[in-house]
Design an enzyme around this catalytic site. Structure first.
Site, mmCIF file in Angstrom:
data_model
loop_
_atom_site.group_PDB
_atom_site.id
_atom_site.type_symbol
_atom_site.label_atom_id
_atom_site.label_comp_id
_atom_site.label_asym_id
_atom_site.label_seq_id
_atom_site.Cartn_x
_atom_site.Cartn_y
_atom_site.Cartn_z
ATOM 1 N N GLY A 167 160.606 119.569 39.575
ATOM 2 C CA GLY A 167 161.499 119.346 40.706
ATOM 3 C C GLY A 167 162.614 118.383 40.353
ATOM 4 O O GLY A 167 163.008 118.227 39.199
ATOM 5 N N GLY A 191 160.744 126.210 31.533
ATOM 6 C CA GLY A 191 160.318 127.544 31.905
ATOM 7 C C GLY A 191 161.271 128.243 32.845
ATOM 8 O O GLY A 191 162.429 127.840 32.993
ATOM 9 N N ASP A 192 160.771 129.281 33.537
ATOM 10 C CA ASP A 192 161.662 130.090 34.363
ATOM 11 C C ASP A 192 162.266 129.291 35.515
ATOM 12 O O ASP A 192 163.446 129.457 35.841
ATOM 13 C CB ASP A 192 160.948 131.341 34.876
ATOM 14 C CG ASP A 192 159.687 131.037 35.674
ATOM 15 O OD1 ASP A 192 159.218 129.881 35.635
ATOM 16 O OD2 ASP A 192 159.171 131.943 36.342
ATOM 17 N N GLY A 193 161.478 128.387 36.121
ATOM 18 C CA GLY A 193 162.027 127.553 37.185
ATOM 19 C C GLY A 193 163.118 126.630 36.664
ATOM 20 O O GLY A 193 164.162 126.443 37.303
ATOM 21 N N ILE A 221 154.087 127.863 28.043
ATOM 22 C CA ILE A 221 152.900 128.046 27.227
ATOM 23 C C ILE A 221 152.182 129.339 27.596
ATOM 24 O O ILE A 221 151.468 129.929 26.774
ATOM 25 C CB ILE A 221 151.959 126.823 27.375
ATOM 26 C CG1 ILE A 221 151.008 126.728 26.183
ATOM 27 C CG2 ILE A 221 151.216 126.863 28.700
ATOM 28 C CD1 ILE A 221 150.249 125.408 26.121
ATOM 29 N N ASP A 222 152.408 129.836 28.834
ATOM 30 C CA ASP A 222 151.756 131.066 29.296
ATOM 31 C C ASP A 222 152.390 132.328 28.725
ATOM 32 O O ASP A 222 151.866 133.420 28.915
ATOM 33 C CB ASP A 222 151.805 131.163 30.824
ATOM 34 C CG ASP A 222 150.956 130.106 31.504
ATOM 35 O OD1 ASP A 222 150.142 129.469 30.820
ATOM 36 O OD2 ASP A 222 151.105 129.919 32.723
ATOM 37 N N GLY A 266 147.164 130.272 32.302
ATOM 38 C CA GLY A 266 147.678 131.575 32.689
ATOM 39 C C GLY A 266 147.692 131.711 34.195
ATOM 40 O O GLY A 266 146.802 132.300 34.778
ATOM 41 N N GLU A 321 143.391 130.886 34.421
ATOM 42 C CA GLU A 321 143.360 130.049 35.624
ATOM 43 C C GLU A 321 143.836 130.773 36.878
ATOM 44 O O GLU A 321 143.442 130.424 37.988
ATOM 45 C CB GLU A 321 144.203 128.790 35.412
ATOM 46 C CG GLU A 321 145.677 129.066 35.152
ATOM 47 C CD GLU A 321 146.479 127.801 34.911
ATOM 48 O OE1 GLU A 321 146.210 126.788 35.588
ATOM 49 O OE2 GLU A 321 147.366 127.816 34.039
ATOM 50 N N TYR A 375 144.299 120.674 29.351
ATOM 51 C CA TYR A 375 145.206 119.587 28.992
ATOM 52 C C TYR A 375 145.091 119.207 27.527
ATOM 53 O O TYR A 375 146.042 118.672 26.936
ATOM 54 C CB TYR A 375 144.968 118.390 29.917
ATOM 55 C CG TYR A 375 145.336 118.705 31.345
ATOM 56 C CD1 TYR A 375 146.666 118.858 31.708
ATOM 57 C CD2 TYR A 375 144.363 118.923 32.314
ATOM 58 C CE1 TYR A 375 147.023 119.188 33.006
ATOM 59 C CE2 TYR A 375 144.696 119.253 33.614
ATOM 60 C CZ TYR A 375 146.036 119.387 33.954
ATOM 61 O OH TYR A 375 146.395 119.734 35.234
#
Length: 463
Positions: A167, A191-193, A221-222, A266, A321, A375
């Protein structure tokens, strides 16, 4: 904007013969007229004098799909990454900044290091700033100066030396800060966000007519960013996941009717779980978000566990996950600062459900060990493969920004470094295709059922 919500200024399409379409990336000259160019400093760099043809031809492109039929069109291409003969920045005038956002991932420090070293050693850029703690660091934290000496050994450590956060994105404040600090190259790792935020920054910079190149390096990482072959850190994650799977296998085989349950990353894409399962060969069942499963009844997970325990006396289950979330909770309304749904712990839930089921049946005593290495995997340094890949991504981004390209990410497509417009990697997520050959290979490896057809009348059935 078009009907899909894509800004027309991001859609630079070049049509060619036989159905050829180049989805080009923006360039500073698209909105700033009469920009001067300069000879690329690499022309006199002794390290590159041995390369016969080091500069990339302006017409070089990379196809998105490499397998085609003889009568099919040539399809979508992307601009090939690499250094150009002319650059749009004088090295002495460059003031670059780097920011990392989102969760941790192996290779973050390598990318930071190679952007700094690439700018310095390839182009002679001496002013590079690091933005602390994600997007909010642009207007709430001080920046740090980055030199090759400052970053010389950071690739040996996990995490990010710049800190990160979710954020905190305020486009106007960020661009104000970029203007105030006279920054003209922005490298955004996330990442995409994060890349959606990078796209918003690029659009605001363009609206203001600023000579600022915005380059993204996709991080997840996914491995859930589309178009690109894979994301950096993925190979390391799969390799490290083997440790957890091996531990689960040791625990399961050391007792009668032992079950080792491993939860891997994931949220929406099961690539780590699938590839770790294929690499391990010790896994009996792999559950991912893309493939529904059910627990009760004929063909369900409970029946398969009992069958495998009778056959082998032990069992290893890998669960991503994001798998089975509809079974865990009817609705998931909480979100983190990046807008991601806060998932329930499917691993802990599943371990309790399996124990409860076999306790009720009283036909088979089981011993279940639950391992969550999430983690531990995120925090380790990149392995050799990801270090090389991170280096190529970083250097490609530097070449692109120096050549005046902006509003792009650097990524690997069919084994070649390319420049991809932001909208292509933010429009959807990359997911495992459960009708594809790779998923079939995984099913063949584990010899597990597909769980695709729950029995009629089962209430605890779909996810």
């Amino acid at each position: 904007m078009d009907s899909n919500g894509v800004d027309e200024q991001e859609m630079k399409l070049v049509q060619g013969a036989a159905g050829y379409v180049l989805e080009d990336v923006p360039h500073l000259s698209d909105y700033i007229l009469d920009l001067p160019t300069y000879p690329n400093p690499l022309q006199s760099n002794p390290a590159y004098s041995v390369v016969r043809q080091y500069f990339v031809d302006e017409d070089d492109t990379v196809p998105q799909k490499i397998v085609v039929h003889k009568d099919s069109p040539r399809g979508t291409h992307f601009r090939r990454a690499g250094p150009r003969q002319k650059v749009y920045f004088k090295p002495a005038d460059v003031r670059a900044c780097i920011v990392t956002c989102g969760g941790l991932c192996p290779g973050l420090n390598t990318v930071i290091r190679e952007i700094v070293c690439g700018l310095h050693y390839m182009y002679g850029v001496t002013e590079v700033l690091g933005v602390n703690c994600g997007f909010s660091g642009f207007y709430s934290k001080n920046t740090v100066t980055l030199t090759p000496k400052d970053v010389s050994d950071i690739h040996k450590r996990g995490g990010t030396m710049l800190g990160t956060s979710r954020g905190g994105h305020d486009t106007s404040k960020i661009v104000d800060n970029i203007q105030d600090r006279e920054i003209n190259q922005v490298y955004i790792i996330g990442g995409d966000g994060t890349q959606k935020g990078a796209s918003a920054i690029y659009k605001e910079i363009r609206r203001r007519g600023l000579k600022v190149a915005v380059a993204g390096i996709p991080k997840t990482i996914d491995n859930d960013i589309p178009v690109i072959d894979k994301s950096f850190g993925f190979d390391t994650a799969v390799e490290e996941a083997q440790r957890a799977i091996n531990a689960a296998h040791v625990e399961a085989t050391s007792v009668e009717n032992g079950i080792g349950l491993v939860k891997l990353m994931g949220r929406y894409s099961g690539f780590i779980a699938m590839y770790a399962t294929l690499a391990s060969r010790d896994v009996d069942c792999c559950l991912i978000p893309e493939s529904p499963f059910y627990l009760e009844g004929k063909g369900g997970l409970y029946e398969f566990i009992a069958k495998r325990l009778r056959e082998n006396g032990h069992m290893v289950i890998v669960v991503a996950e994001g798998a089975g979330q509809d079974l865990v909770a009817e609705s998931i309304e909480q979100q983190d600062a990046s807008g991601n749904k806060l998932l329930k712990d499917v691993g802990l839930w599943m371990s309790l459900k399996i124990k409860e089921h076999f306790a009720k049946q009283r036909k088979m005593d089981i011993t279940l060990k639950y391992i969550d290495p999430t983690y531990m995997i995120r925090a380790i340094p990149a392995n050799a493969s990801d270090n090389v890949y991170s280096t190529l991504l970083a250097q490609s981004a530097v070449h692109g920004a120096m050549a005046g390209y902006t509003g792009f990410i650097s990524g690997l497509v069919n084994g070649r470094q390319t420049y991809i417009p932001f909208n292509r990697i933010t429009e959807k997520q990359n997911k495992v295709v459960i009708t594809d050959r790779m998923w079939a290979r995984m099913l063949s490896s584990t010899n597990q059922p597909s769980f695709m057809n729950p029995p009629n009348g089962t209430t605890e059935a779909t996810c």
